[in-house]
Design an enzyme around this catalytic site. Structure first.
Site, short mmCIF file in Angstrom:
data_model
loop_
_atom_site.label_atom_id
_atom_site.label_comp_id
_atom_site.label_asym_id
_atom_site.label_seq_id
_atom_site.Cartn_x
_atom_site.Cartn_y
_atom_site.Cartn_z
N ARG A 1 -11.12 -6.69 0.19
CA ARG A 1 -9.77 -6.30 -0.21
C ARG A 1 -8.78 -6.95 0.75
O ARG A 1 -8.55 -6.46 1.85
CB ARG A 1 -9.64 -4.78 -0.15
CG ARG A 1 -8.24 -4.25 -0.44
CD ARG A 1 -8.23 -2.72 -0.37
NE ARG A 1 -6.90 -2.17 -0.55
CZ ARG A 1 -6.04 -1.98 0.44
NH1 ARG A 1 -6.38 -2.30 1.70
NH2 ARG A 1 -4.84 -1.47 0.22
N SER B 1 -9.51 2.43 -9.98
CA SER B 1 -8.86 3.53 -9.25
C SER B 1 -8.29 4.52 -10.24
O SER B 1 -7.74 4.12 -11.27
CB SER B 1 -7.70 3.00 -8.40
OG SER B 1 -8.15 2.01 -7.51
N LYS C 1 -3.30 1.64 3.45
CA LYS C 1 -2.68 1.19 2.20
C LYS C 1 -1.23 1.66 2.24
O LYS C 1 -0.96 2.86 2.22
CB LYS C 1 -3.43 1.82 1.01
CG LYS C 1 -2.93 1.43 -0.38
CD LYS C 1 -3.80 2.10 -1.45
CE LYS C 1 -3.24 1.93 -2.85
NZ LYS C 1 -3.32 0.58 -3.39
C1 LIG Z 1 -7.40 1.15 -4.31
C2 LIG Z 1 -8.73 1.39 -4.21
C3 LIG Z 1 -9.27 2.66 -4.60
N1 LIG Z 1 -10.61 2.89 -4.50
C4 LIG Z 1 -11.41 1.93 -4.04
C5 LIG Z 1 -12.89 2.28 -3.93
F1 LIG Z 1 -13.00 3.50 -3.39
F2 LIG Z 1 -13.51 1.39 -3.16
F3 LIG Z 1 -13.43 2.32 -5.14
N2 LIG Z 1 -11.00 0.72 -3.67
C6 LIG Z 1 -9.67 0.39 -3.74
N3 LIG Z 1 -9.27 -0.77 -3.39
#
Ligand SMILES: C=C1C=NC(C(F)(F)F)=NC1=N
Ligand SMILES: [Mg+2]
Length: 220
Positions: free
Chosen positions: A44, A115, A144
């Site tokens: 990411r 998500s 984030k």
């Molecule tokens: C915004 C996100 C929400 N959940 C996940 C995960 F938990 F890894 F599935 N990854 C992301 N990048």
């Protein structure tokens, strides 16, 4: 891929990008996390000084090679084109990314993570073919900058009570101390960024967190 296989992969899920790796470099962190037993890795690369172009591609390929050597699936966040270009094992998309049904058409039977923040978003993602749902932020997160409001573990219970039985992984501020309660609330695993990337001892942190997740899953 069958749901049990996906559930296994979600147990100890590392989400990593160069932006999250301040104390050390991404490759060192990923190697230590893999040796500690992470079961899934998501690349990411987001935020102000995120890599782009050739640098992004190089790091993605390096992490992919490390995961492949350990038989750990490698997933790309957001960037479906990059995922297809390097034949990643899957993609993770948010509500503001490409439509999940369109992404499913593009990636075939690769892993599709979506998500979700509400029961209705979860239902829609499942209808569109999501293999798992990323649920959070469960706790306050500084990984984030545009995170939704903190939901606590209650969202996990709510999803299970409303018939969402697909594999779920919690994300957002999850630490070693908090991992068990995320599993008790109904998640199949924990997705972790800074608790691993900023750990003093990445290997040991993963070992301890994974064993807490495994023990709690067995007790459930
Ligand atoms: C915004 C996100 C929400 N959940 C996940 C995960 F938990 F890894 F599935 N990854 C992301 N990048
Ligand atoms: Mg996204």
């Amino acid at each position: 891929m069958n749901q049990d296989q996906i559930r296994h992969y979600l147990q100890m899920y590392l989400v990593v990008g160069s932006v999250n790796c301040k104390a050390s470099d991404p490759i060192t962190i990923v190697k230590a996390a893999l040796s500690g037993g992470v079961t899934l890795v998501q690349f990411r690369e987001k935020g102000a000084d995120a890599l782009q172009g050739a640098d992004l591609l190089r790091l993605a390929l390096q992490i992919q090679a490390l995961c492949r050597a350990e038989g750990v699936p490698f997933i790309i966040n957001d960037d479906v084109d990059l995922a297809l270009e390097i034949d990643a094992d899957g993609v993770h998309i948010g509500q503001d990314d490409e439509n999940a049904a369109e992404v499913r058409d593009r990636i075939g039977d690769r892993i599709l993570g979506v998500s979700a923040h509400t029961v209705s978003e979860a239902r829609l993602a499942v209808q569109h073919g999501a293999d798992y749902l990323g649920i959070g932020p469960i706790y306050p997160t500084h990984s984030k900058d545009d995170a939704h409001e903190v939901q606590g573990t209650a969202i996990l219970c709510e999803l299970r009570e409303n018939g969402i039985h697909v594999p779920l992984v919690g994300i957002g501020g999850i630490t070693e101390e908090r991992a068990a309660e995320v599993i008790k609330a109904g998640a199949d695993g924990v997705a972790v960024i800074s608790a691993i990337t900023e750990a003093k001892d990445v290997h040991e942190t993963v070992v301890r967190m994974k064993s807490k997740v495994g023990n709690t899953l067995r007790e459930r």
